[in-house]
Design a protein around this motif. Sequence first.
Motif, PDB file in Angstrom:
ATOM      1  N   ILE A 119       0.862  -1.188   0.000  1.00 53.79           N
ATOM      2  CA  ILE A 119       0.000   0.000   0.000  1.00 53.79           C
ATOM      3  C   ILE A 119       0.893   1.232   0.000  1.00 53.79           C
ATOM      4  CG2 ILE A 119      -1.836   1.232   1.196  1.00 53.79           C
ATOM      5  CD1 ILE A 119      -2.708  -1.431   2.424  1.00 53.79           C
ATOM      6  N   GLN A 120       0.922   1.927  -1.125  1.00 59.79           N
ATOM      7  CA  GLN A 120       1.792   3.074  -1.310  1.00 59.79           C
ATOM      8  C   GLN A 120       1.158   4.343  -0.725  1.00 59.79           C
ATOM      9  OE1 GLN A 120       4.871   2.678  -2.645  1.00 59.79           O
ATOM     10  NE2 GLN A 120       4.419   0.493  -2.874  1.00 59.79           N
ATOM     11  N   LEU A 121       2.016   5.317  -0.429  1.00 58.41           N
ATOM     12  CA  LEU A 121       1.542   6.599   0.082  1.00 58.41           C
ATOM     13  C   LEU A 121       0.683   7.316  -0.955  1.00 58.41           C
ATOM     14  CD1 LEU A 121       1.591   8.933   2.167  1.00 58.41           C
ATOM     15  CD2 LEU A 121       3.739   9.688   1.106  1.00 58.41           C
ATOM     16  N   PHE A 122       1.196   7.445  -2.175  1.00 59.33           N
ATOM     17  CA  PHE A 122       0.497   8.135  -3.263  1.00 59.33           C
ATOM     18  C   PHE A 122       0.457   7.237  -4.496  1.00 59.33           C
ATOM     19  CE2 PHE A 122       2.631  12.080  -1.364  1.00 59.33           C
ATOM     20  CZ  PHE A 122       1.488  12.510  -0.701  1.00 59.33           C
ATOM     21  N   VAL A 123      -0.681   7.131  -5.118  1.00 56.19           N
ATOM     22  CA  VAL A 123      -0.798   6.518  -6.445  1.00 56.19           C
ATOM     23  C   VAL A 123      -1.800   7.370  -7.223  1.00 56.19           C
ATOM     24  CG1 VAL A 123      -1.331   4.467  -7.800  1.00 56.19           C
ATOM     25  CG2 VAL A 123      -0.402   4.203  -5.487  1.00 56.19           C
ATOM     26  N   PRO A 124      -1.346   8.174  -8.176  1.00 57.83           N
ATOM     27  CA  PRO A 124      -2.296   9.020  -8.909  1.00 57.83           C
ATOM     28  C   PRO A 124      -3.210   8.189  -9.795  1.00 57.83           C
ATOM     29  CG  PRO A 124      -0.115   9.176  -9.877  1.00 57.83           C
ATOM     30  CD  PRO A 124       0.038   8.370  -8.629  1.00 57.83           C
ATOM     31  N   THR A 125      -4.416   8.679  -9.992  1.00 53.42           N
ATOM     32  CA  THR A 125      -5.384   8.016 -10.867  1.00 53.42           C
ATOM     33  C   THR A 125      -5.688   8.940 -12.049  1.00 53.42           C
ATOM     34  OG1 THR A 125      -6.409   6.734  -9.095  1.00 53.42           O
ATOM     35  CG2 THR A 125      -7.762   7.171 -11.041  1.00 53.42           C
ATOM     36  N   PHE A 126      -5.531   8.415 -13.250  1.00 54.34           N
ATOM     37  CA  PHE A 126      -5.827   9.166 -14.469  1.00 54.34           C
ATOM     38  C   PHE A 126      -6.974   8.506 -15.216  1.00 54.34           C
ATOM     39  CE2 PHE A 126      -1.357   9.949 -13.550  1.00 54.34           C
ATOM     40  CZ  PHE A 126      -1.270  11.330 -13.668  1.00 54.34           C
ATOM     41  N   ARG A 127      -7.854   9.310 -15.789  1.00 45.71           N
ATOM     42  CA  ARG A 127      -8.879   8.781 -16.701  1.00 45.71           C
ATOM     43  C   ARG A 127      -8.195   8.659 -18.062  1.00 45.71           C
ATOM     44  NH1 ARG A 127     -10.304  10.895 -11.663  1.00 45.71           N
ATOM     45  NH2 ARG A 127     -12.278   9.931 -11.064  1.00 45.71           N
ATOM     46  N   VAL A 128      -7.577   7.523 -18.274  1.00 51.46           N
ATOM     47  CA  VAL A 128      -6.592   7.375 -19.344  1.00 51.46           C
ATOM     48  C   VAL A 128      -7.193   7.672 -20.720  1.00 51.46           C
ATOM     49  CG1 VAL A 128      -5.043   5.756 -20.509  1.00 51.46           C
ATOM     50  CG2 VAL A 128      -5.200   5.773 -18.009  1.00 51.46           C
ATOM     51  N   ASP A 129      -8.339   7.078 -21.027  1.00 45.69           N
ATOM     52  CA  ASP A 129      -8.909   7.271 -22.366  1.00 45.69           C
ATOM     53  C   ASP A 129      -9.263   8.731 -22.606  1.00 45.69           C
ATOM     54  OD1 ASP A 129      -8.605   4.619 -22.949  1.00 45.69           O
ATOM     55  OD2 ASP A 129     -10.675   4.055 -22.463  1.00 45.69           O
ATOM     56  N   GLU A 130      -9.831   9.391 -21.598  1.00 40.77           N
ATOM     57  CA  GLU A 130     -10.183  10.805 -21.759  1.00 40.77           C
ATOM     58  C   GLU A 130      -8.940  11.673 -21.900  1.00 40.77           C
ATOM     59  OE1 GLU A 130     -13.440  12.571 -19.422  1.00 40.77           O
ATOM     60  OE2 GLU A 130     -13.689  10.580 -18.532  1.00 40.77           O
ATOM     61  N   CYS A 131      -7.902  11.366 -21.121  1.00 40.52           N
ATOM     62  CA  CYS A 131      -6.658  12.126 -21.233  1.00 40.52           C
ATOM     63  C   CYS A 131      -6.041  11.966 -22.621  1.00 40.52           C
ATOM     64  CB  CYS A 131      -5.661  11.670 -20.173  1.00 40.52           C
ATOM     65  SG  CYS A 131      -6.066  12.184 -18.497  1.00 40.52           S
ATOM     66  N   LEU A 132      -6.034  10.728 -23.116  1.00 38.95           N
ATOM     67  CA  LEU A 132      -5.456  10.482 -24.440  1.00 38.95           C
ATOM     68  C   LEU A 132      -6.247  11.185 -25.534  1.00 38.95           C
ATOM     69  CD1 LEU A 132      -4.497   6.698 -24.154  1.00 38.95           C
ATOM     70  CD2 LEU A 132      -2.961   8.680 -24.111  1.00 38.95           C
ATOM     71  N   GLU A 133      -7.543  11.279 -25.351  1.00 37.19           N
ATOM     72  CA  GLU A 133      -8.378  11.977 -26.335  1.00 37.19           C
ATOM     73  C   GLU A 133      -8.042  13.469 -26.376  1.00 37.19           C
ATOM     74  OE1 GLU A 133     -10.445  11.552 -29.472  1.00 37.19           O
ATOM     75  OE2 GLU A 133     -10.061   9.829 -28.169  1.00 37.19           O
ATOM     76  N   GLU A 134      -7.869  14.056 -25.203  1.00 36.45           N
ATOM     77  CA  GLU A 134      -7.491  15.478 -25.135  1.00 36.45           C
ATOM     78  C   GLU A 134      -6.104  15.699 -25.745  1.00 36.45           C
ATOM     79  OE1 GLU A 134      -8.783  18.389 -23.954  1.00 36.45           O
ATOM     80  OE2 GLU A 134     -10.729  17.622 -23.334  1.00 36.45           O
ATOM     81  N   ILE A 135      -5.172  14.794 -25.436  1.00 34.80           N
ATOM     82  CA  ILE A 135      -3.811  14.913 -25.977  1.00 34.80           C
ATOM     83  C   ILE A 135      -3.826  14.720 -27.494  1.00 34.80           C
ATOM     84  CG2 ILE A 135      -1.525  13.819 -26.021  1.00 34.80           C
ATOM     85  CD1 ILE A 135      -1.993  13.211 -22.985  1.00 34.80           C
ATOM     86  N   ARG A 136      -4.638  13.766 -27.964  1.00 35.82           N
ATOM     87  CA  ARG A 136      -4.755  13.508 -29.402  1.00 35.82           C
ATOM     88  C   ARG A 136      -5.144  14.784 -30.158  1.00 35.82           C
ATOM     89  NH1 ARG A 136      -5.737   9.325 -32.896  1.00 35.82           N
ATOM     90  NH2 ARG A 136      -5.673   7.809 -31.204  1.00 35.82           N
TER      91      ARG A 136
END
Length: 378
Positions: A3-20
């Motif tokens: 169990i790590q102190l921090f693990v960020p969560t990304f909405r990967v598909d939505e992020c990739l769409e914005e980056i695209r």
Amino acid sequence: MGIQLFVPTFRVDECLEEIRECLEKGWTGLGYKTVEIEEKWKEYTGLPHAHFLNSATVGLSLALKILKLEEGWQDDAEVITTPLTFVSTNHAILYEGLQPVFADVDQYLCLDPIDVEKKITSRTKAVLFVGIGGNTGQYNKIVELCRKYNLKLILDAAHMAGTRQNGVVPGAEADVVVYSFQAVKNLPTADSGMICFKEQRHDEICRKLTWLGINKDTYARSNDKGAYKWKYDVEYVGYKYHGNSIMAAIGLVQLKYLDQDNAYRRQLASWYDSAFDGHHDYIKPIAVAPGCESSRHLYVIEVNNRDNLLLALNECEIYPGVHYRDNTDYRMYAYAKGTCPNSHRLSERILSLPMHLRMTKKDVDYVAEKVIQYAGRG
């Protein structure tokens, strides 16, 4: 992995769409998405100005640089700050040739207004308030002190994305607010930040300074018409500090979920609170200030045997952290050692427990069980 102190969560598909979108338009630098996230952040916070940067650290440096420039501060000008913070807070004061003066912290790990007032001298020009873990502490009393003594107020809101005080995002009272969107923050990108000045003229200077002092950025020039759109002047010796559209694209997605994510963080904190209820004689959770709806970037406890507890938790594959080591323990700030006894005492006793969106109640219960088992009662 445990169990790590921090693990960020990304909405990967939505992020990739914005980056695209950035990649398809061929615009990945300053402008386009950076303009969009600035507008969205102003809308979200209610603050009048917002400029997207490549980190919060440069934001703190720029905040002090511009205030020093505009107010005519000399190099012996003092900035009252906290010793219980990440070093970038206090390095920023040194970057600008100013003098950090350390005031002690209160029960919320934030600046203690009583000690702040004691540390004010004729050379004091500003107070730098850190909302540690998303906590507002006694921020309102610091605001009152700044008004009383005509001091500038800088709010280091690196942990405060989504924090509200009595239903309102704090910061309108400050001369400048700086947020972090670094990799493990509540609104994570890879790294970026936002600087929000109260005064328009400060925002305008900041935009020039973050683009090498140039008075017309590439995005503005690309929208100009005519033969002279390539012409610009260089008004300052500036820096390459602005954010880019790839980071902004990730941030735009994360912002949509910020309040929802913070609500879950507060749920995690509530589960921890319940687990430690009845054990406060040797496990003391750091309180959230009245009226503060904290972003809950951190969940911090005070214990008697912090270092031994940390090692014991590691043996159980639980990986907490310490936020932070008293900065006066570092050689460059050792001149202030002994001036903030509460900060020094707490720095030896506080532990930040794992706090991220991938944790479940079962995880919280396991962490709490092991903390209760190994925390020293002496």
